[in-house]
Scaffold this motif. Structure first.
Motif, PDB file in Angstrom:
ATOM      1  N   GLU A   1       0.840  -1.214   0.000  1.00 37.10           N
ATOM      2  CA  GLU A   1       0.000   0.000   0.000  1.00 37.10           C
ATOM      3  C   GLU A   1       0.874   1.262   0.000  1.00 37.10           C
ATOM      4  OE1 GLU A   1      -2.779  -0.637  -0.897  1.00 37.10           O
ATOM      5  OE2 GLU A   1      -3.797  -2.197   0.237  1.00 37.10           O
TER       6      GLU A   1
ATOM      7  N   ASP B   1     -10.421  -4.124  -0.066  1.00 33.48           N
ATOM      8  CA  ASP B   1      -9.421  -4.345  -1.117  1.00 33.48           C
ATOM      9  C   ASP B   1     -10.106  -4.817  -2.402  1.00 33.48           C
ATOM     10  OD1 ASP B   1      -7.718  -4.792   1.562  1.00 33.48           O
ATOM     11  OD2 ASP B   1      -6.386  -4.116  -0.026  1.00 33.48           O
TER      12      ASP B   1
ATOM     13  N   GLU C   1      -3.498  -5.697  -5.588  1.00 33.27           N
ATOM     14  CA  GLU C   1      -4.781  -5.597  -4.865  1.00 33.27           C
ATOM     15  C   GLU C   1      -5.490  -6.952  -4.844  1.00 33.27           C
ATOM     16  OE1 GLU C   1      -5.581  -3.412  -2.816  1.00 33.27           O
ATOM     17  OE2 GLU C   1      -4.438  -1.728  -3.568  1.00 33.27           O
TER      18      GLU C   1
ATOM     19  N   HIS D   1      -4.177  -9.078  -2.195  1.00 26.61           N
ATOM     20  CA  HIS D   1      -4.733  -8.696  -0.884  1.00 26.61           C
ATOM     21  C   HIS D   1      -6.129  -9.303  -0.716  1.00 26.61           C
ATOM     22  CE1 HIS D   1      -2.165  -4.752  -1.120  1.00 26.61           C
ATOM     23  NE2 HIS D   1      -1.437  -5.848  -1.136  1.00 26.61           N
TER      24      HIS D   1
HETATM   25 FE   LIG Z   1      -4.807  -3.350  -0.966  1.00 26.88          FE
END
Ligand SMILES: [Fe+2]
Ligand SMILES: [Fe+2]
Length: 248
Positions: free
Chosen positions: A78, A130, A159, A162
């Motif tokens: 991030e 996310d 992403e 995640h």
């Molecule tokens: Fe993320």
């Protein structure tokens, strides 16, 4: 610049956008395009940073050493996403220190002010938020501003990693005896908050974003893609998914 020159610039820009070509230089974009581009990129930059801050306490709060490393990696991702976004903003002559240290209250989405209190809370936030970012970044990856579009390709991949982390944990906790009520409670808490991050549907601003191909879909279409993907997953874990709201 003369009015006629401005008009010619706007027409050339729109023609390029409509033909699917990327815009690459500050000189070829109008002030209107620049303002809309900045609004979206600033929102993403701040969300990347706020996302990292929200996850930091969960390096310590994670239940195992392997999980501490997983959380530290998400925080690192991030921060890297934030750095990439602020670099893009600097190339558009934005004072990013001012954005980060003076103006953050103006840009931060409400969902980032909500406290993440427990591990089930954390994994549900991870699952929902996310995933929301992943769907929003799909539009950004296809946007007309070349530098942003290219930057999004790698970020989007991360992403989705995640999202997988959140998914693994939500499934695991839902299926462990005793934890399911806490996971359901976390879902009921986060769902309406994350539902709002997609923004209002059918607004005039949204139509301008689409005209400039800064967004490819109306906000509600992105919300629906998110909802239709996660609902069957959560239901397969035995959780009850709230109905979706159109935000107007
Ligand atoms: Fe993320
Ligand atoms: Fe991110």
């Amino acid at each position: 610049m003369l009015v006629a020159d401005e008009r010619a610039k706007a027409e050339a820009m729109l023609k390029k956008i409509q033909s699917g070509e990327k815009l690459e230089s500050k000189e070829e974009i109008t002030n209107e395009y620049r303002e809309h581009l900045l609004t979206l990129m600033i929102a993403q930059a701040d969300s990347e940073l706020a996302g990292a801050y929200g996850y930091i306490p969960w390096i310590e709060g994670a239940p195992t050493v392997a999980e501490k490393l997983a959380m530290a990696n998400i925080v690192k991702d991030e921060c890297r996403h934030a750095k990439a976004m602020y670099d893009l903003l600097e190339r558009l002559d934005i004072d990013t220190d001012k954005l980060i240290y003076e103006d953050k209250m103006k840009h931060r989405m409400k969902v980032f002010y909500e406290p993440i209190k427990t591990w089930p809370d954390l994994v549900m936030f991870n699952f929902l938020m996310d995933r929301a970012a992943g769907h929003q970044l799909r539009d950004a990856a296809e946007c007309s501003w070349g530098p942003w579009s290219r930057t999004m390709v790698q970020i989007e991949k991360e992403e989705w990693m995640h999202v997988k982390h959140g998914e693994t944990w939500v499934r695991k906790l839902s299926q462990e005896s005793g934890e399911k009520p806490a996971v359901q409670k976390a879902l009921d808490f986060w769902f309406p908050k994350v539902n709002k991050v997609f923004g209002k549907s059918g607004t005039d601003t949204n139509k301008v974003y689409q005209k400039f191909k800064l967004k490819q879909r109306d906000n509600h279409d992105v919300r629906l893609a998110w909802y239709n993907e996660m609902k069957p997953l959560l239901e397969s874990y035995g959780l009850t998914v709230p109905g979706i709201d159109v935000v107007e």
